[in-house]
Design a protein around this motif. Structure first.
Motif, PDB file in Angstrom:
ATOM      1  N   THR A  46       0.844  -1.189   0.000  1.00 55.17           N
ATOM      2  CA  THR A  46       0.000   0.000   0.000  1.00 55.17           C
ATOM      3  C   THR A  46       0.879   1.238   0.000  1.00 55.17           C
ATOM      4  OG1 THR A  46      -1.704  -1.190   1.220  1.00 55.17           O
ATOM      5  CG2 THR A  46      -1.829   1.211   1.253  1.00 55.17           C
ATOM      6  N   VAL A  47       0.604   2.139  -0.931  1.00 55.53           N
ATOM      7  CA  VAL A  47       1.360   3.383  -1.068  1.00 55.53           C
ATOM      8  C   VAL A  47       0.369   4.545  -1.042  1.00 55.53           C
ATOM      9  CG1 VAL A  47       2.909   4.717  -2.556  1.00 55.53           C
ATOM     10  CG2 VAL A  47       3.136   2.229  -2.437  1.00 55.53           C
ATOM     11  N   GLY A  48       0.543   5.448  -0.114  1.00 56.01           N
ATOM     12  CA  GLY A  48      -0.352   6.601  -0.021  1.00 56.01           C
ATOM     13  C   GLY A  48      -1.804   6.224   0.159  1.00 56.01           C
ATOM     14  N   GLY A  49      -2.069   5.142   0.874  1.00 58.03           N
ATOM     15  CA  GLY A  49      -3.433   4.707   1.127  1.00 58.03           C
ATOM     16  C   GLY A  49      -4.072   3.908   0.009  1.00 58.03           C
ATOM     17  N   GLU A  72      -3.895  -2.753 -11.657  1.00 55.08           N
ATOM     18  CA  GLU A  72      -4.411  -1.866 -12.708  1.00 55.08           C
ATOM     19  C   GLU A  72      -4.917  -0.558 -12.121  1.00 55.08           C
ATOM     20  OE1 GLU A  72      -5.672   0.081 -15.965  1.00 55.08           O
ATOM     21  OE2 GLU A  72      -4.482  -1.750 -16.023  1.00 55.08           O
ATOM     22  N   GLY A  73      -5.587  -0.608 -10.982  1.00 55.23           N
ATOM     23  CA  GLY A  73      -6.097   0.612 -10.356  1.00 55.23           C
ATOM     24  C   GLY A  73      -4.990   1.594 -10.014  1.00 55.23           C
ATOM     25  N   TYR A  74      -3.856   1.087  -9.596  1.00 53.18           N
ATOM     26  CA  TYR A  74      -2.708   1.949  -9.296  1.00 53.18           C
ATOM     27  C   TYR A  74      -2.097   2.477 -10.589  1.00 53.18           C
ATOM     28  CZ  TYR A  74       1.398   3.730  -6.889  1.00 53.18           C
ATOM     29  OH  TYR A  74       2.376   4.564  -6.381  1.00 53.18           O
ATOM     30  N   ARG A  75      -1.945   1.596 -11.560  1.00 51.57           N
ATOM     31  CA  ARG A  75      -1.352   2.007 -12.843  1.00 51.57           C
ATOM     32  C   ARG A  75      -2.198   3.080 -13.515  1.00 51.57           C
ATOM     33  NH1 ARG A  75      -1.198  -3.808 -13.893  1.00 51.57           N
ATOM     34  NH2 ARG A  75      -2.492  -3.409 -15.711  1.00 51.57           N
ATOM     35  N   SER A  76      -3.517   2.983 -13.386  1.00 52.92           N
ATOM     36  CA  SER A  76      -4.387   3.943 -14.073  1.00 52.92           C
ATOM     37  C   SER A  76      -4.429   5.310 -13.390  1.00 52.92           C
ATOM     38  CB  SER A  76      -5.804   3.379 -14.200  1.00 52.92           C
ATOM     39  OG  SER A  76      -6.416   3.281 -12.937  1.00 52.92           O
ATOM     40  N   THR A  77      -3.958   5.399 -12.148  1.00 46.06           N
ATOM     41  CA  THR A  77      -3.992   6.678 -11.436  1.00 46.06           C
ATOM     42  C   THR A  77      -2.602   7.259 -11.177  1.00 46.06           C
ATOM     43  OG1 THR A  77      -4.062   5.538  -9.296  1.00 46.06           O
ATOM     44  CG2 THR A  77      -6.186   6.144 -10.307  1.00 46.06           C
ATOM     45  N   CYS A 120      14.032 -20.709   6.071  1.00 45.66           N
ATOM     46  CA  CYS A 120      12.773 -20.006   6.257  1.00 45.66           C
ATOM     47  C   CYS A 120      12.841 -18.719   5.430  1.00 45.66           C
ATOM     48  CB  CYS A 120      12.552 -19.676   7.730  1.00 45.66           C
ATOM     49  SG  CYS A 120      12.344 -21.157   8.754  1.00 45.66           S
ATOM     50  N   THR A 121      11.816 -18.488   4.606  1.00 47.61           N
ATOM     51  CA  THR A 121      11.848 -17.370   3.663  1.00 47.61           C
ATOM     52  C   THR A 121      10.535 -16.605   3.649  1.00 47.61           C
ATOM     53  OG1 THR A 121      11.111 -18.840   1.880  1.00 47.61           O
ATOM     54  CG2 THR A 121      13.494 -18.505   2.099  1.00 47.61           C
ATOM     55  N   GLN A 122      10.613 -15.387   3.131  1.00 47.76           N
ATOM     56  CA  GLN A 122       9.456 -14.544   2.854  1.00 47.76           C
ATOM     57  C   GLN A 122       9.704 -13.854   1.523  1.00 47.76           C
ATOM     58  OE1 GLN A 122      10.095 -12.420   6.760  1.00 47.76           O
ATOM     59  NE2 GLN A 122       7.874 -12.201   6.591  1.00 47.76           N
ATOM     60  N   ALA A 123       8.635 -13.423   0.877  1.00 47.73           N
ATOM     61  CA  ALA A 123       8.772 -12.550  -0.276  1.00 47.73           C
ATOM     62  C   ALA A 123       8.574 -11.127   0.221  1.00 47.73           C
ATOM     63  CB  ALA A 123       7.739 -12.884  -1.346  1.00 47.73           C
ATOM     64  N   LEU A 124       9.390 -10.220  -0.284  1.00 47.12           N
ATOM     65  CA  LEU A 124       9.338  -8.811   0.083  1.00 47.12           C
ATOM     66  C   LEU A 124       9.157  -7.995  -1.182  1.00 47.12           C
ATOM     67  CD1 LEU A 124       9.930  -6.326   2.001  1.00 47.12           C
ATOM     68  CD2 LEU A 124      12.345  -6.683   1.423  1.00 47.12           C
ATOM     69  N   GLY A 125       8.263  -7.021  -1.138  1.00 48.49           N
ATOM     70  CA  GLY A 125       8.105  -6.080  -2.238  1.00 48.49           C
ATOM     71  C   GLY A 125       8.189  -4.672  -1.693  1.00 48.49           C
ATOM     72  N   TRP A 126       8.721  -3.741  -2.493  1.00 47.55           N
ATOM     73  CA  TRP A 126       8.776  -2.349  -2.069  1.00 47.55           C
ATOM     74  C   TRP A 126       8.670  -1.416  -3.262  1.00 47.55           C
ATOM     75  CZ3 TRP A 126      13.020  -5.543  -2.036  1.00 47.55           C
ATOM     76  CH2 TRP A 126      14.200  -5.111  -2.628  1.00 47.55           C
ATOM     77  N   ASN A 127       8.332  -0.151  -2.989  1.00 45.36           N
ATOM     78  CA  ASN A 127       8.043   0.801  -4.058  1.00 45.36           C
ATOM     79  C   ASN A 127       9.224   1.719  -4.362  1.00 45.36           C
ATOM     80  OD1 ASN A 127       7.864   2.457  -1.755  1.00 45.36           O
ATOM     81  ND2 ASN A 127       6.441   3.835  -2.773  1.00 45.36           N
ATOM     82  N   ALA A 138       7.533   2.205   0.939  1.00 46.02           N
ATOM     83  CA  ALA A 138       6.513   1.309   1.486  1.00 46.02           C
ATOM     84  C   ALA A 138       6.949  -0.121   1.208  1.00 46.02           C
ATOM     85  CB  ALA A 138       5.166   1.588   0.833  1.00 46.02           C
ATOM     86  N   THR A 139       6.705  -1.046   2.131  1.00 44.67           N
ATOM     87  CA  THR A 139       7.094  -2.438   1.963  1.00 44.67           C
ATOM     88  C   THR A 139       5.943  -3.360   2.320  1.00 44.67           C
ATOM     89  OG1 THR A 139       7.918  -2.656   4.240  1.00 44.67           O
ATOM     90  CG2 THR A 139       9.513  -1.955   2.556  1.00 44.67           C
ATOM     91  N   ALA A 140       6.002  -4.575   1.783  1.00 46.49           N
ATOM     92  CA  ALA A 140       5.037  -5.621   2.144  1.00 46.49           C
ATOM     93  C   ALA A 140       5.764  -6.958   2.118  1.00 46.49           C
ATOM     94  CB  ALA A 140       3.872  -5.637   1.169  1.00 46.49           C
ATOM     95  N   LYS A 141       5.520  -7.797   3.129  1.00 51.63           N
ATOM     96  CA  LYS A 141       6.131  -9.125   3.215  1.00 51.63           C
ATOM     97  C   LYS A 141       5.043 -10.176   3.340  1.00 51.63           C
ATOM     98  CE  LYS A 141      10.274  -7.991   5.865  1.00 51.63           C
ATOM     99  NZ  LYS A 141      10.917  -8.223   7.153  1.00 51.63           N
TER     100      LYS A 141
END
Length: 146
Positions: A46-49, A72-77, A120-127, A138-141
């Motif tokens: 989540t970025v900026g809500g 898509e909702g993020y890409r379109s805005t 033991c692993t996790q996937a991490l994404g960030w902006n 912003a990050t998400a695991k």
């Protein structure tokens, strides 16, 4: 049956197929591995809500992969964005084979395959961009998978 009636019947039969497929996003597969299976939960970046992306962890071909899909909702805005994804180990303190969408406005990113199936692993994404999320990114695991 007239030609128009036949075309209408074919069109009517096609509608359920199109409706059923419209909401389903199918991920590609990582480079060099044609068969992967999702393990663990899906996390949401989540970025900026606003939900920017989904982050998932996969296993296949003897490796773990992180996957990030920008919604898509993020890409379109938004006119531009950056994103990275990685497998993390060591309680989330060590990145393994991260990958960033350096080509600008990535839609999906696969990490490079990490040889971490015995850990033991996790996937991490960030902006952001870079080897590790910056303090303002912003990050998400996903959940931990052992």
């Amino acid at each position: 049956m007239s030609r128009i009636a036949k075309m209408a019947a074919v069109a009517a039969l096609s509608v359920p197929v199109l409706i059923g497929a419209a909401g389903t996003a199918q991920a590609s597969t990582p480079s060099g591995c044609s068969s992967v299976t999702q393990i663990g939960s899906t996390a949401y970046l989540t970025v900026g809500g606003q939900t920017m992306a989904s982050v998932k962890q996969y296993k296949g071909c003897g490796k773990n992969y992180a996957y990030l899909y920008v919604w898509e909702g993020y890409r379109s805005t938004h006119s531009s964005w950056n994103a990275c994804t990685s497998i993390v180990t060591n309680g989330g303190h060590t990145l393994e084979d991260e990958s960033c969408g350096n080509s600008g406005n990535p839609v999906e990113i696969w990490s490079f395959g990490a040889s971490t199936l015995s850990q033991c692993t996790q996937a991490l994404g960030w902006n952001g961009l870079g080897d590790w999320p910056d303090p303002g990114d912003a990050t998400a695991k996903t959940d931990v998978r052992c």
